[in-house]
Design a protein around this motif. Structure first.
Motif, PDB file in Angstrom:
ATOM      1  N   TYR A   1      -5.108   7.768  -6.870  1.00  9.05           N
ATOM      2  CA  TYR A   1      -3.785   7.940  -6.927  1.00  9.05           C
ATOM      3  C   TYR A   1      -3.399   9.137  -6.111  1.00  9.05           C
ATOM      4  CZ  TYR A   1       1.329   8.515  -8.396  1.00  9.05           C
ATOM      5  OH  TYR A   1       2.631   8.748  -8.524  1.00  9.05           O
ATOM      6  N   MET A   2      -3.753  10.326  -6.764  1.00 12.11           N
ATOM      7  CA  MET A   2      -3.467  11.576  -6.393  1.00 12.11           C
ATOM      8  C   MET A   2      -4.023  11.896  -4.901  1.00 12.11           C
ATOM      9  SD  MET A   2      -1.526  12.849  -8.464  1.00 12.11           S
ATOM     10  CE  MET A   2      -1.443  14.543  -7.754  1.00 12.11           C
ATOM     11  N   ALA A   3      -5.268  11.474  -4.603  1.00 15.12           N
ATOM     12  CA  ALA A   3      -5.946  11.549  -3.428  1.00 15.12           C
ATOM     13  C   ALA A   3      -5.016  10.839  -2.128  1.00 15.12           C
ATOM     14  CB  ALA A   3      -7.229  10.975  -3.513  1.00 15.12           C
ATOM     15  N   SER A   4      -4.744   9.789  -2.641  1.00 13.16           N
ATOM     16  CA  SER A   4      -3.998   8.998  -1.654  1.00 13.16           C
ATOM     17  C   SER A   4      -2.754   9.540  -1.179  1.00 13.16           C
ATOM     18  CB  SER A   4      -3.590   7.690  -2.152  1.00 13.16           C
ATOM     19  OG  SER A   4      -2.903   6.977  -1.236  1.00 13.16           O
ATOM     20  N   ILE A   5      -2.073   9.930  -2.163  1.00 13.39           N
ATOM     21  CA  ILE A   5      -0.468  10.671  -2.145  1.00 13.39           C
ATOM     22  C   ILE A   5      -0.661  11.856  -1.323  1.00 13.39           C
ATOM     23  CG2 ILE A   5       1.610  11.488  -2.978  1.00 13.39           C
ATOM     24  CD1 ILE A   5       0.862   8.235  -3.309  1.00 13.39           C
TER      25      ILE A   5
ATOM     26  N   THR B   1       1.062  -1.315   0.015  1.00 11.17           N
ATOM     27  CA  THR B   1      -0.043   0.038   0.172  1.00 11.17           C
ATOM     28  C   THR B   1       0.945   1.290   0.163  1.00 11.17           C
ATOM     29  OG1 THR B   1      -0.068   0.131   2.423  1.00 11.17           O
ATOM     30  CG2 THR B   1      -1.865  -1.115   1.379  1.00 11.17           C
ATOM     31  N   ASP B   2       0.254   2.240  -0.375  1.00  9.16           N
ATOM     32  CA  ASP B   2       1.051   3.541  -0.347  1.00  9.16           C
ATOM     33  C   ASP B   2       1.370   3.975   1.069  1.00  9.16           C
ATOM     34  OD1 ASP B   2      -0.044   3.884  -2.884  1.00  9.16           O
ATOM     35  OD2 ASP B   2      -1.628   5.131  -2.504  1.00  9.16           O
ATOM     36  N   GLU B   3       0.706   3.609   2.054  1.00 11.88           N
ATOM     37  CA  GLU B   3       1.049   3.710   3.533  1.00 11.88           C
ATOM     38  C   GLU B   3       2.402   2.823   3.794  1.00 11.88           C
ATOM     39  OE1 GLU B   3       1.181   5.056   7.516  1.00 11.88           O
ATOM     40  OE2 GLU B   3      -0.013   5.781   5.812  1.00 11.88           O
ATOM     41  N   GLU B   4       2.286   1.968   3.197  1.00 12.65           N
ATOM     42  CA  GLU B   4       3.527   0.777   3.684  1.00 12.65           C
ATOM     43  C   GLU B   4       4.729   1.498   3.038  1.00 12.65           C
ATOM     44  OE1 GLU B   4       1.129  -3.426   3.945  1.00 12.65           O
ATOM     45  OE2 GLU B   4       1.724  -2.881   1.851  1.00 12.65           O
ATOM     46  N   TYR B   5       4.737   1.989   1.942  1.00 12.05           N
ATOM     47  CA  TYR B   5       5.842   2.671   1.410  1.00 12.05           C
ATOM     48  C   TYR B   5       6.399   4.086   2.003  1.00 12.05           C
ATOM     49  CZ  TYR B   5       5.194  -0.202  -2.853  1.00 12.05           C
ATOM     50  OH  TYR B   5       5.116  -1.062  -3.872  1.00 12.05           O
ATOM     51  N   VAL B   6       5.315   4.746   2.659  1.00  8.37           N
ATOM     52  CA  VAL B   6       5.815   5.777   3.565  1.00  8.37           C
ATOM     53  C   VAL B   6       6.143   5.459   4.918  1.00  8.37           C
ATOM     54  CG1 VAL B   6       4.950   7.710   4.616  1.00  8.37           C
ATOM     55  CG2 VAL B   6       4.139   7.451   2.457  1.00  8.37           C
ATOM     56  N   GLN B   7       5.931   4.272   5.372  1.00 10.62           N
ATOM     57  CA  GLN B   7       6.287   3.855   6.705  1.00 10.62           C
ATOM     58  C   GLN B   7       7.773   3.113   6.328  1.00 10.62           C
ATOM     59  OE1 GLN B   7       5.003   4.616   9.559  1.00 10.62           O
ATOM     60  NE2 GLN B   7       3.348   5.476   8.448  1.00 10.62           N
ATOM     61  N   ALA B   8       7.979   2.374   5.521  1.00 12.17           N
ATOM     62  CA  ALA B   8       9.182   1.817   5.228  1.00 12.17           C
ATOM     63  C   ALA B   8      10.231   2.940   4.955  1.00 12.17           C
ATOM     64  CB  ALA B   8       9.068   1.105   4.298  1.00 12.17           C
ATOM     65  N   ALA B   9       9.972   4.081   4.337  1.00 10.84           N
ATOM     66  CA  ALA B   9      10.735   5.247   4.225  1.00 10.84           C
ATOM     67  C   ALA B   9      11.041   5.869   5.517  1.00 10.84           C
ATOM     68  CB  ALA B   9      10.191   6.270   3.095  1.00 10.84           C
ATOM     69  N   ILE B  10      10.395   6.025   6.386  1.00 11.83           N
ATOM     70  CA  ILE B  10      10.502   6.758   7.513  1.00 11.83           C
ATOM     71  C   ILE B  10      11.253   5.920   8.330  1.00 11.83           C
ATOM     72  CG2 ILE B  10       9.417   7.498   9.858  1.00 11.83           C
ATOM     73  CD1 ILE B  10       6.999   8.497   8.031  1.00 11.83           C
ATOM     74  N   GLN B  11      11.020   4.559   8.512  1.00 12.29           N
ATOM     75  CA  GLN B  11      11.835   3.558   9.145  1.00 12.29           C
ATOM     76  C   GLN B  11      13.120   3.325   8.587  1.00 12.29           C
ATOM     77  OE1 GLN B  11       9.728  -0.038   9.342  1.00 12.29           O
ATOM     78  NE2 GLN B  11       7.976   0.886  10.736  1.00 12.29           N
ATOM     79  N   GLY B  12      13.418   3.711   7.357  1.00  9.46           N
ATOM     80  CA  GLY B  12      14.814   3.654   6.806  1.00  9.46           C
ATOM     81  C   GLY B  12      15.675   4.929   6.703  1.00  9.46           C
ATOM     82  N   GLY B  13      14.914   6.088   7.284  1.00 11.39           N
ATOM     83  CA  GLY B  13      15.680   7.088   7.468  1.00 11.39           C
ATOM     84  C   GLY B  13      15.666   8.262   6.345  1.00 11.39           C
ATOM     85  N   LEU B  14      14.948   7.802   5.332  1.00 10.02           N
ATOM     86  CA  LEU B  14      14.619   8.722   4.285  1.00 10.02           C
ATOM     87  C   LEU B  14      14.168  10.069   4.510  1.00 10.02           C
ATOM     88  CD1 LEU B  14      15.050   5.714   2.740  1.00 10.02           C
ATOM     89  CD2 LEU B  14      13.477   6.579   1.007  1.00 10.02           C
TER      90      LEU B  14
END
Length: 78
Positions: A60-64, A19-32
């Motif tokens: 797509y746009m609404a989610s991001i 999910t879009d949220e999973e990508y964001v969480q992974a980025a935060i956890q990875g220190g991006l």
């Protein structure tokens, strides 16, 4: 070193999972410091193996945009 990713596809393109949220969480956890979503341009004819359908673009746009707003206090990531 600045940690960024400007090339993130979503499930809508047909060759990514999660999910879009999973990508964001992974980025935060990875220190991006920056995460950029960059699905291929939507087509009017279905090409579910390499790009989203045009009908998916509003979602797509609404989610991001929602993720950007909702994560602003936790991370400047998106």
């Amino acid at each position: 070193m600045i940690k960024t990713n400007w090339h993130t596809h979503t499930f809508r393109c047909g060759h990514a999972v999660g999910t879009d949220e999973e990508y964001v969480q992974a980025a935060i956890q990875g220190g991006l410091t920056t995460l950029g979503f960059s699905d291929h341009a939507a087509y009017t004819k279905s090409r579910r193996t390499d790009r989203m359908d045009l009908e998916q673009f509003p979602d797509y746009m609404a989610s991001i945009r929602a993720l950007k707003e909702n994560t602003r206090t936790r991370s400047p990531c998106i």
